[in-house]
Design a protein around this motif. Sequence first.
Motif, PDB file in Angstrom:
ATOM      1  N   GLY A  48       0.805  -1.217   0.000  1.00 13.16           N
ATOM      2  CA  GLY A  48       0.000   0.000   0.000  1.00 13.16           C
ATOM      3  C   GLY A  48       0.836   1.263   0.000  1.00 13.16           C
ATOM      4  N   GLU A  49       2.160   1.121   0.025  1.00 15.88           N
ATOM      5  CA  GLU A  49       3.050   2.282   0.017  1.00 15.88           C
ATOM      6  C   GLU A  49       3.240   2.779  -1.411  1.00 15.88           C
ATOM      7  OE1 GLU A  49       6.732   1.470   2.018  1.00 15.88           O
ATOM      8  OE2 GLU A  49       5.728   0.501   3.693  1.00 15.88           O
ATOM      9  N   TRP A  50       3.513   4.087  -1.535  1.00 20.19           N
ATOM     10  CA  TRP A  50       3.754   4.662  -2.853  1.00 20.19           C
ATOM     11  C   TRP A  50       5.056   4.109  -3.426  1.00 20.19           C
ATOM     12  CZ3 TRP A  50       0.199   6.950  -5.602  1.00 20.19           C
ATOM     13  CH2 TRP A  50      -0.832   7.631  -4.962  1.00 20.19           C
ATOM     14  N   ARG A  51       5.004   3.702  -4.680  1.00 20.52           N
ATOM     15  CA  ARG A  51       6.175   3.255  -5.441  1.00 20.52           C
ATOM     16  C   ARG A  51       6.310   4.190  -6.638  1.00 20.52           C
ATOM     17  NH1 ARG A  51       8.299   0.346  -1.553  1.00 20.52           N
ATOM     18  NH2 ARG A  51       6.987  -1.398  -0.940  1.00 20.52           N
ATOM     19  N   THR A  52       7.535   4.574  -6.960  1.00 19.46           N
ATOM     20  CA  THR A  52       7.739   5.536  -8.050  1.00 19.46           C
ATOM     21  C   THR A  52       8.754   5.024  -9.065  1.00 19.46           C
ATOM     22  OG1 THR A  52       9.467   6.707  -6.807  1.00 19.46           O
ATOM     23  CG2 THR A  52       7.200   7.525  -6.590  1.00 19.46           C
ATOM     24  N   ILE A  53       8.556   5.465 -10.312  1.00 14.29           N
ATOM     25  CA  ILE A  53       9.475   5.134 -11.400  1.00 14.29           C
ATOM     26  C   ILE A  53       9.276   6.155 -12.518  1.00 14.29           C
ATOM     27  CG2 ILE A  53       7.882   3.547 -12.542  1.00 14.29           C
ATOM     28  CD1 ILE A  53      10.602   1.852 -13.028  1.00 14.29           C
ATOM     29  N   PRO A  54      10.351   6.536 -13.218  1.00 15.72           N
ATOM     30  CA  PRO A  54      10.189   7.446 -14.359  1.00 15.72           C
ATOM     31  C   PRO A  54       9.465   6.743 -15.506  1.00 15.72           C
ATOM     32  CG  PRO A  54      12.517   7.249 -13.725  1.00 15.72           C
ATOM     33  CD  PRO A  54      11.750   6.247 -12.942  1.00 15.72           C
ATOM     34  N   VAL A  55       8.581   7.464 -16.170  1.00 17.10           N
ATOM     35  CA  VAL A  55       7.842   6.932 -17.321  1.00 17.10           C
ATOM     36  C   VAL A  55       7.775   7.993 -18.413  1.00 17.10           C
ATOM     37  CG1 VAL A  55       6.426   5.274 -16.032  1.00 17.10           C
ATOM     38  CG2 VAL A  55       5.612   7.626 -16.327  1.00 17.10           C
ATOM     39  N   ASN A  56       7.406   7.548 -19.606  1.00 15.46           N
ATOM     40  CA  ASN A  56       7.223   8.432 -20.754  1.00 15.46           C
ATOM     41  C   ASN A  56       5.747   8.454 -21.133  1.00 15.46           C
ATOM     42  OD1 ASN A  56      10.046   8.894 -21.159  1.00 15.46           O
ATOM     43  ND2 ASN A  56      10.197   6.892 -22.109  1.00 15.46           N
ATOM     44  N   PRO A  57       4.940   9.352 -20.567  1.00 17.18           N
ATOM     45  CA  PRO A  57       3.535   9.416 -20.960  1.00 17.18           C
ATOM     46  C   PRO A  57       3.427   9.829 -22.424  1.00 17.18           C
ATOM     47  CG  PRO A  57       3.943  10.712 -18.981  1.00 17.18           C
ATOM     48  CD  PRO A  57       5.273  10.331 -19.548  1.00 17.18           C
ATOM     49  N   LEU A  58       2.454   9.250 -23.107  1.00 19.96           N
ATOM     50  CA  LEU A  58       2.240   9.523 -24.530  1.00 19.96           C
ATOM     51  C   LEU A  58       0.857  10.109 -24.722  1.00 19.96           C
ATOM     52  CD1 LEU A  58       3.071   9.082 -27.564  1.00 19.96           C
ATOM     53  CD2 LEU A  58       1.827   6.915 -27.387  1.00 19.96           C
ATOM     54  N   LYS A 106      -3.590  -1.926 -29.171  1.00 23.05           N
ATOM     55  CA  LYS A 106      -2.247  -1.447 -28.857  1.00 23.05           C
ATOM     56  C   LYS A 106      -1.398  -0.996 -30.043  1.00 23.05           C
ATOM     57  CE  LYS A 106      -1.707  -4.349 -24.761  1.00 23.05           C
ATOM     58  NZ  LYS A 106      -0.904  -5.448 -24.193  1.00 23.05           N
ATOM     59  N   PRO A 107      -1.499  -1.587 -31.248  1.00 18.61           N
ATOM     60  CA  PRO A 107      -0.535  -1.259 -32.300  1.00 18.61           C
ATOM     61  C   PRO A 107      -0.365   0.223 -32.611  1.00 18.61           C
ATOM     62  CG  PRO A 107      -1.654  -3.258 -32.900  1.00 18.61           C
ATOM     63  CD  PRO A 107      -2.338  -2.726 -31.655  1.00 18.61           C
ATOM     64  N   ALA A 108      -1.431   0.989 -32.718  1.00 17.72           N
ATOM     65  CA  ALA A 108      -1.302   2.419 -33.025  1.00 17.72           C
ATOM     66  C   ALA A 108      -0.568   3.153 -31.905  1.00 17.72           C
ATOM     67  CB  ALA A 108      -2.672   3.038 -33.266  1.00 17.72           C
ATOM     68  N   VAL A 109      -0.862   2.768 -30.666  1.00 13.56           N
ATOM     69  CA  VAL A 109      -0.199   3.405 -29.521  1.00 13.56           C
ATOM     70  C   VAL A 109       1.277   3.016 -29.491  1.00 13.56           C
ATOM     71  CG1 VAL A 109      -0.162   3.604 -27.005  1.00 13.56           C
ATOM     72  CG2 VAL A 109      -2.346   3.473 -28.208  1.00 13.56           C
ATOM     73  N   LEU A 110       1.574   1.746 -29.721  1.00 13.95           N
ATOM     74  CA  LEU A 110       2.968   1.296 -29.732  1.00 13.95           C
ATOM     75  C   LEU A 110       3.754   2.002 -30.838  1.00 13.95           C
ATOM     76  CD1 LEU A 110       2.521  -2.532 -29.079  1.00 13.95           C
ATOM     77  CD2 LEU A 110       3.335  -0.793 -27.467  1.00 13.95           C
ATOM     78  N   GLU A 115       7.825   5.979 -32.194  1.00  4.90           N
ATOM     79  CA  GLU A 115       8.222   7.187 -32.933  1.00  4.90           C
ATOM     80  C   GLU A 115       8.817   8.213 -31.986  1.00  4.90           C
ATOM     81  OE1 GLU A 115       4.718   8.535 -34.992  1.00  4.90           O
ATOM     82  OE2 GLU A 115       4.935   7.024 -36.569  1.00  4.90           O
ATOM     83  N   ARG A 116       8.212   8.342 -30.821  1.00  4.50           N
ATOM     84  CA  ARG A 116       8.639   9.369 -29.851  1.00  4.50           C
ATOM     85  C   ARG A 116       9.846   8.926 -29.033  1.00  4.50           C
ATOM     86  NH1 ARG A 116       9.121  13.980 -27.438  1.00  4.50           N
ATOM     87  NH2 ARG A 116       7.940  14.473 -25.574  1.00  4.50           N
ATOM     88  N   TRP A 117       9.856   7.691 -28.566  1.00  9.55           N
ATOM     89  CA  TRP A 117      10.902   7.257 -27.640  1.00  9.55           C
ATOM     90  C   TRP A 117      11.664   6.012 -28.072  1.00  9.55           C
ATOM     91  CZ3 TRP A 117       6.322   9.099 -25.186  1.00  9.55           C
ATOM     92  CH2 TRP A 117       6.504  10.323 -24.541  1.00  9.55           C
ATOM     93  N   GLY A 129      10.084  -1.495 -34.713  1.00  6.29           N
ATOM     94  CA  GLY A 129      10.185  -0.048 -34.566  1.00  6.29           C
ATOM     95  C   GLY A 129       8.960   0.651 -35.100  1.00  6.29           C
ATOM     96  N   ALA A 130       9.015   1.973 -35.105  1.00  8.28           N
ATOM     97  CA  ALA A 130       7.880   2.785 -35.543  1.00  8.28           C
ATOM     98  C   ALA A 130       7.508   2.526 -37.000  1.00  8.28           C
ATOM     99  CB  ALA A 130       8.189   4.265 -35.337  1.00  8.28           C
ATOM    100  N   LYS A 131       8.460   2.121 -37.809  1.00 11.25           N
ATOM    101  CA  LYS A 131       8.188   1.882 -39.232  1.00 11.25           C
ATOM    102  C   LYS A 131       7.884   0.427 -39.548  1.00 11.25           C
ATOM    103  CE  LYS A 131      10.720   5.906 -40.594  1.00 11.25           C
ATOM    104  NZ  LYS A 131      11.662   6.554 -41.442  1.00 11.25           N
ATOM    105  N   SER A 132       7.759  -0.397 -38.536  1.00 11.22           N
ATOM    106  CA  SER A 132       7.437  -1.808 -38.736  1.00 11.22           C
ATOM    107  C   SER A 132       5.990  -1.961 -39.194  1.00 11.22           C
ATOM    108  CB  SER A 132       7.649  -2.596 -37.441  1.00 11.22           C
ATOM    109  OG  SER A 132       9.015  -2.600 -37.087  1.00 11.22           O
ATOM    110  N   SER A 133       5.693  -3.106 -39.763  1.00  8.48           N
ATOM    111  CA  SER A 133       4.343  -3.378 -40.256  1.00  8.48           C
ATOM    112  C   SER A 133       3.360  -3.526 -39.093  1.00  8.48           C
ATOM    113  CB  SER A 133       4.340  -4.655 -41.087  1.00  8.48           C
ATOM    114  OG  SER A 133       4.577  -5.775 -40.242  1.00  8.48           O
TER     115      SER A 133
END
Length: 152
Positions: A48-58, A106-110, A115-117, A129-133
């Motif tokens: 129940g304790e707060w856990r933190t980690i860096p993330v890349n919100p999209l 998920k594919p469009a989001v991935l 593309e971004r990260w 990668g971003a240009k994959s099928s």
Amino acid sequence: MTQQVTERYLKSSRLENALVHRPIAWLATHGISLNGKSVLAVRGRSSGEWRTIPVNPLTLDGARYLVAPRGATQWVRNLRAAGSGELRANRRVEPFTAVELPDAEKPAVLRAYLERWGWEVGRFFDGVGAKSSDSELERIAPHHPVFRITDV
């Protein structure tokens, strides 16, 4: 007979945590967000304790997402259990609720995430990668949890 699915999880090393994750989290919480990074805070599913980690919100088409490049990490498991958390950046705390996307969505989001990260996290996507099928993105989708986040 049922087949047991084992979720993928690529754990970061202690050295990576010490030299990369902790400094980036410290910077983000003190007003210096590198390339849009935030700190994800989520309650631990057992403690129940707060856990933190860096993330890349999209942000994509007006919606916001969190993608787990390393798979079913501890933050993913905690977010699944809690259903909500906080994004912390630039000394702001933004509470949110989260809904996990099914693999078919998920594919469009991935693609947008890569593309971004892709330069930062591409090594966790098995050469995709971003240009994959679309079929390649569909193939890896089960290995990368994606959450749509909305303000509380």
